[in-house]
Design a protein around this motif. Structure first.
Motif, PDB file in Angstrom:
ATOM      1  N   VAL A 210       0.839  -1.202   0.000  1.00  0.00           N
ATOM      2  CA  VAL A 210       0.000   0.000   0.000  1.00  0.00           C
ATOM      3  C   VAL A 210       0.872   1.249   0.000  1.00  0.00           C
ATOM      4  CG1 VAL A 210      -1.816   1.279   1.212  1.00  0.00           C
ATOM      5  CG2 VAL A 210      -1.880  -1.227   1.159  1.00  0.00           C
ATOM      6  N   ASN A 211       1.671   1.407   1.011  1.00  0.00           N
ATOM      7  CA  ASN A 211       2.605   2.540   1.021  1.00  0.00           C
ATOM      8  C   ASN A 211       3.675   2.315   2.076  1.00  0.00           C
ATOM      9  OD1 ASN A 211       1.744   3.528   3.632  1.00  0.00           O
ATOM     10  ND2 ASN A 211      -0.086   4.310   2.608  1.00  0.00           N
ATOM     11  N   GLU A 212       4.700   3.164   2.060  1.00  0.00           N
ATOM     12  CA  GLU A 212       5.693   3.078   3.114  1.00  0.00           C
ATOM     13  C   GLU A 212       6.117   4.464   3.551  1.00  0.00           C
ATOM     14  OE1 GLU A 212       9.035   0.764   1.841  1.00  0.00           O
ATOM     15  OE2 GLU A 212       9.557   2.131   0.228  1.00  0.00           O
ATOM     16  N   GLU A 213       6.589   4.517   4.764  1.00  0.00           N
ATOM     17  CA  GLU A 213       6.937   5.770   5.400  1.00  0.00           C
ATOM     18  C   GLU A 213       8.291   5.524   6.036  1.00  0.00           C
ATOM     19  OE1 GLU A 213       4.808   7.886   8.960  1.00  0.00           O
ATOM     20  OE2 GLU A 213       3.364   6.799   7.722  1.00  0.00           O
TER      21      GLU A 213
ATOM     22  N   ILE B 185       9.289  -1.801  10.113  1.00  0.00           N
ATOM     23  CA  ILE B 185      10.436  -2.402   9.437  1.00  0.00           C
ATOM     24  C   ILE B 185      11.675  -1.573   9.754  1.00  0.00           C
ATOM     25  CG2 ILE B 185       9.078  -3.440   7.587  1.00  0.00           C
ATOM     26  CD1 ILE B 185      10.044  -1.045   5.810  1.00  0.00           C
ATOM     27  N   ASP B 186      12.848  -2.092   9.426  1.00  0.00           N
ATOM     28  CA  ASP B 186      14.089  -1.372   9.677  1.00  0.00           C
ATOM     29  C   ASP B 186      13.990  -0.031   8.952  1.00  0.00           C
ATOM     30  OD1 ASP B 186      15.079  -3.539  11.073  1.00  0.00           O
ATOM     31  OD2 ASP B 186      16.005  -4.440   9.307  1.00  0.00           O
ATOM     32  N   GLY B 187      14.073   1.036   9.690  1.00  0.00           N
ATOM     33  CA  GLY B 187      14.085   2.352   9.064  1.00  0.00           C
ATOM     34  C   GLY B 187      12.727   2.978   8.840  1.00  0.00           C
ATOM     35  N   GLY B 188      11.636   2.355   9.257  1.00  0.00           N
ATOM     36  CA  GLY B 188      10.346   3.018   9.084  1.00  0.00           C
ATOM     37  C   GLY B 188       9.169   2.077   9.163  1.00  0.00           C
ATOM     38  N   LEU B 189       8.137   2.413   8.389  1.00  0.00           N
ATOM     39  CA  LEU B 189       6.893   1.659   8.409  1.00  0.00           C
ATOM     40  C   LEU B 189       6.489   1.317   6.991  1.00  0.00           C
ATOM     41  CD1 LEU B 189       4.863   3.983  10.832  1.00  0.00           C
ATOM     42  CD2 LEU B 189       5.861   1.767  11.416  1.00  0.00           C
ATOM     43  N   VAL B 190       5.859   0.159   6.810  1.00  0.00           N
ATOM     44  CA  VAL B 190       5.298  -0.187   5.506  1.00  0.00           C
ATOM     45  C   VAL B 190       3.885  -0.709   5.755  1.00  0.00           C
ATOM     46  CG1 VAL B 190       6.257  -2.535   5.519  1.00  0.00           C
ATOM     47  CG2 VAL B 190       5.654  -1.480   3.357  1.00  0.00           C
ATOM     48  N   THR B 191       2.976  -0.344   4.864  1.00  0.00           N
ATOM     49  CA  THR B 191       1.606  -0.845   5.000  1.00  0.00           C
ATOM     50  C   THR B 191       1.320  -1.815   3.861  1.00  0.00           C
ATOM     51  OG1 THR B 191       0.920   1.211   6.029  1.00  0.00           O
ATOM     52  CG2 THR B 191      -0.833  -0.193   5.179  1.00  0.00           C
ATOM     53  N   VAL B 192       0.782  -2.980   4.225  1.00  0.00           N
ATOM     54  CA  VAL B 192       0.400  -3.972   3.221  1.00  0.00           C
ATOM     55  C   VAL B 192      -1.087  -4.279   3.375  1.00  0.00           C
ATOM     56  CG1 VAL B 192       2.669  -5.066   2.982  1.00  0.00           C
ATOM     57  CG2 VAL B 192       1.105  -5.880   4.757  1.00  0.00           C
ATOM     58  N   ALA B 193      -1.718  -4.640   2.259  1.00  0.00           N
ATOM     59  CA  ALA B 193      -3.109  -5.073   2.290  1.00  0.00           C
ATOM     60  C   ALA B 193      -3.121  -6.582   2.120  1.00  0.00           C
ATOM     61  CB  ALA B 193      -3.884  -4.405   1.162  1.00  0.00           C
ATOM     62  N   LEU B 194      -3.829  -7.278   3.007  1.00  0.00           N
ATOM     63  CA  LEU B 194      -3.868  -8.737   2.958  1.00  0.00           C
ATOM     64  C   LEU B 194      -5.302  -9.206   2.736  1.00  0.00           C
ATOM     65  CD1 LEU B 194      -1.864  -9.359   6.278  1.00  0.00           C
ATOM     66  CD2 LEU B 194      -0.908  -9.270   3.968  1.00  0.00           C
ATOM     67  N   ASN B 195      -5.456 -10.241   1.920  1.00  0.00           N
ATOM     68  CA  ASN B 195      -6.761 -10.879   1.805  1.00  0.00           C
ATOM     69  C   ASN B 195      -7.064 -11.583   3.120  1.00  0.00           C
ATOM     70  OD1 ASN B 195      -6.530 -10.146  -0.849  1.00  0.00           O
ATOM     71  ND2 ASN B 195      -6.098 -12.214  -1.610  1.00  0.00           N
ATOM     72  N   LEU B 196      -8.317 -11.600   3.525  1.00  0.00           N
ATOM     73  CA  LEU B 196      -8.712 -12.388   4.690  1.00  0.00           C
ATOM     74  C   LEU B 196      -9.087 -13.790   4.223  1.00  0.00           C
ATOM     75  CD1 LEU B 196     -10.863  -9.764   6.625  1.00  0.00           C
ATOM     76  CD2 LEU B 196      -8.552 -10.550   7.173  1.00  0.00           C
ATOM     77  N   PRO B 197      -8.853 -14.815   5.013  1.00  0.00           N
ATOM     78  CA  PRO B 197      -8.210 -14.774   6.324  1.00  0.00           C
ATOM     79  C   PRO B 197      -6.713 -14.478   6.235  1.00  0.00           C
ATOM     80  CG  PRO B 197      -8.595 -17.047   5.670  1.00  0.00           C
ATOM     81  CD  PRO B 197      -9.231 -16.185   4.621  1.00  0.00           C
ATOM     82  N   ALA B 198      -6.177 -13.919   7.326  1.00  0.00           N
ATOM     83  CA  ALA B 198      -4.769 -13.539   7.347  1.00  0.00           C
ATOM     84  C   ALA B 198      -4.209 -13.713   8.754  1.00  0.00           C
ATOM     85  CB  ALA B 198      -4.620 -12.087   6.901  1.00  0.00           C
ATOM     86  N   VAL B 199      -2.878 -13.689   8.810  1.00  0.00           N
ATOM     87  CA  VAL B 199      -2.157 -13.786  10.084  1.00  0.00           C
ATOM     88  C   VAL B 199      -1.516 -12.435  10.378  1.00  0.00           C
ATOM     89  CG1 VAL B 199      -0.181 -14.837  11.263  1.00  0.00           C
ATOM     90  CG2 VAL B 199      -1.688 -16.261   9.852  1.00  0.00           C
ATOM     91  N   VAL B 200      -1.656 -11.969  11.613  1.00  0.00           N
ATOM     92  CA  VAL B 200      -1.003 -10.734  12.045  1.00  0.00           C
ATOM     93  C   VAL B 200      -0.120 -11.069  13.243  1.00  0.00           C
ATOM     94  CG1 VAL B 200      -1.406  -8.498  13.181  1.00  0.00           C
ATOM     95  CG2 VAL B 200      -2.792  -9.164  11.197  1.00  0.00           C
ATOM     96  N   THR B 201       1.122 -10.552  13.238  1.00  0.00           N
ATOM     97  CA  THR B 201       1.935 -10.672  14.457  1.00  0.00           C
ATOM     98  C   THR B 201       2.216  -9.273  14.987  1.00  0.00           C
ATOM     99  OG1 THR B 201       4.214 -10.635  13.581  1.00  0.00           O
ATOM    100  CG2 THR B 201       3.033 -12.746  13.478  1.00  0.00           C
TER     101      THR B 201
END
Lengths: 313, 249
Positions: free
Chosen positions: A179-182, B159-175
């Motif tokens: 989606v995106n990254e920051e 993640i190392d150095g910041g944040l990333v957003t991903v979209a996952l189909n359900l069902p999904a696993v989150v940690t």
């Protein structure tokens, strides 16, 4: 034996951690291939081919790998890696994400975050946040391993001349999308991989006082961390927390300011090469692990430190 | 939607870990045990999803000895609806834990499975990812934000150095990572109520999973202990030592 090292990169440059992992592969012994999976990552493959000790570079260049989605990388690495005796990646957030998928798909155990190689199947790794050190033997035919990069000196980045081979294996699991990254805009290095870390504790008294530490950190090119006490007191956000439940760091130099040294904190930083403690309480447990201790009021000592550093840097 | 949360019983994070004199492991006798901190965050996230009306039922599962039921009861007191205990006194490693959880997933068919990113004992950081691979689900590891939208979940990952957003189909696993939320404390009335919530017990054999270890622990040692160093008189001496003796600046 044949070892597959999964390169860590950002599609334009090879991360140094890859060179540390190649060094781990050398310690195990055998032919070393490097897999570069990404999108438009030709420059990374060229850099990997120059690394000392690399036999062959395999390149999987496809949009499916552009954002290092674990679902796609997991399938790719399991497919490419099944002919190898060992599959290695750095234990950064990318390797930690996809490598267990590789192990599960191959139905083998993973050995996480190794810090030493004893033999081709026996490795040393920290448990309990480094409060105990385990020697483990992997009994599966394929060893899937993540490596703590700071525990191995990197191989030379130049001098090698590996062949580069393009793979046309496209694995798109269709389960996830980017989606995106920051990415942090700060010029300061990432806490987890910084060479120098300056951390503050409850003794800092409030969040504003952390600016003093930031000024010192900027002189040193250091990251800024905090103890759990400082985070719980609301001085700083919890992504700055160093400790058992926060970030585990092992920099060349760790400067603990106003930190008493609770077990939870020591577990996150006691692998640092040199530890400095500045605390007005001379009984503080942090002094028991510090190479250099200064018993002083931090509100006097930190500005002085900044001045002294300006003189010598 | 149904949410499955896995929790682990570990040494309390405030306890000083001691290696056994015979180097076979860590001394667990008479040591305070608690729910793994990252698992507490997983339970809290599930409870928040229920409070928002996103989750309809929270099932909590734990693998471990009889006493692991304490951690299941804690999760029930925090807001989970029922518990599943996979009882074994054997050490269960990540791959086998993932296989046990897979069989629970197949039976319960949750839309979302939430786990801690790692347990603070073995520090492996594997089980959630392995479960996702074995069940063919997408994964959002090291989550700092979880937003369910229709048949997808958006997970913001640290993640190392910041944040990333991903979209996952359900069902999904989150940690879960640390920043996802701050877990609440269980209230006394809820602790009492939790004692009456259903808790089902089964064995790995009931689930048809072989839990034989693939990794052998040859020895466990205390880390090389650090010697206390020297006290310096003032900041000037400190900087001089760092530059000329330790050579780290």
């Amino acid at each position: 034996m044949s070892i597959l090292v999964i390169a860590e990169h950002d599609n334009s440059s090879l991360k140094q951690a890859t060179l540390n992992v190649v060094a781990t592969a050398k310690a195990i012994g055998g032919d070393i291939d490097v897999l570069v999976a990404g999108e438009n990552c030709g420059a990374v493959a060229e850099a990997a081919a120059k690394a000392e000790g690399v036999n062959k570079v395999l390149v999987a260049d496809n949009a499916a790998y552009g954002h290092f989605l674990a679902e796609n990388l997991g399938e790719l690495v399991a497919e490419v890696g099944k002919g190898y005796s060992h599959i290695l990646a750095a234990a950064g957030t990318t390797g930690k994400d996809f490598m267990p998928r590789v192990a599960a798909l191959l139905d083998v155990a993973q050995v996480s975050d190794i810090m030493r190689v004893e033999s081709e199947d026996t490795f040393v790794r920290p448990i309990y946040a480094g409060n105990a050190i385990a020697t483990v033997k992997a009994n599966d035919a394929i060893k899937v391993i993540t490596v703590r990069p700071t525990a191995f000196d990197p191989v030379a980045a130049e001098g090698g001349s590996a062949s580069v081979e393009q793979l046309d294996v496209v694995k798109d699991a269709g389960l996830s999308s980017f989606v995106n990254e920051e990415l942090a805009k700060s010029d300061r290095p990432d806490l987890g991989s910084a060479g120098i870390v300056v951390s503050g504790g409850r003794g800092m008294q409030n969040g504003d006082n952390f600016k003093m530490l930031e000024q010192v950190a900027d002189l040193l090119g250091a990251a800024v961390g905090a103890s759990r006490a400082a985070v719980d007191a609301g001085f700083v956000p919890n992504d700055m927390q160093v400790g058992q439940t926060g970030k585990i760091v092992a920099p060349q130099l760790y400067i603990a300011v106003g930190i008493s040294g609770a077990i939870q904190h020591l577990a996150g930083m006691s692998d640092s090469k040199v530890i400095v403690a500045i605390n007005k309480d001379e009984e503080a447990p942090i002094f028991q692990v510090a190479d250099y201790g200064l018993v002083a009021d931090l509100f006097e000592a930190v500005p002085q430190l900044e001045e002294e550093l300006k003189k010598v840097l | 939607m149904k949410v499955l949360v896995a929790v682990k019983r570990v040494i309390d994070y405030n306890v000083k870990v001691r290696v056994k004199p015979d180097n076979t492991g860590v001394d667990l006798a008479n040591v305070k045990m608690a729910m793994n901190p990252f698992c507490e965050i997983a339970v809290e996230e599930a409870v928040r999803l229920k409070e928002k009306g996103v989750a309809s039922e929270i099932v909590v599962v734990s693998i471990g000895p009889k006493a692991a039921q304490e951690q299941i009861r804690t999760a029930l007191a925090l807001g989970a609806d029922r518990g599943i205990h996979i009882e074994t006194d054997e050490e269960v490693q990540s791959l086998e834990a993932a296989k046990l959880l897979k069989s629970v997933v197949e039976k319960e068919e949750p839309k979302l499975v939430i786990l801690g990113k790692q347990s603070i004992d073995s520090d492996n950081n594997q089980t959630g990812q392995m479960l996702a691979a074995l069940t063919g689900m997408g994964q959002g590891t090291f989550a700092s934000e979880v937003v369910v939208e229709g048949e997808k979940v958006n997970v913001t990952r640290e993640i190392d150095g910041g944040l990333v957003t991903v979209a996952l189909n359900l069902p999904a696993v989150v940690t879960t990572d640390l920043r996802l939320n701050e877990p609440r404390y269980a209230s006394l009335p809820n602790i009492m109520k939790a004692k009456k919530k259903p808790l089902e017990s089964m064995s790995p054999a009931d689930l048809g999973v072989d839990i034989a270890n693939r990794l052998s622990t040859l020895k466990v040692e205390a880390p090389a202990s650090r010697q206390a160093g020297v006290k310096v008189a003032d900041v000037a001496e400190l900087v001089d030592k760092l530059k000329n003796e330790a050579k780290v600046i």
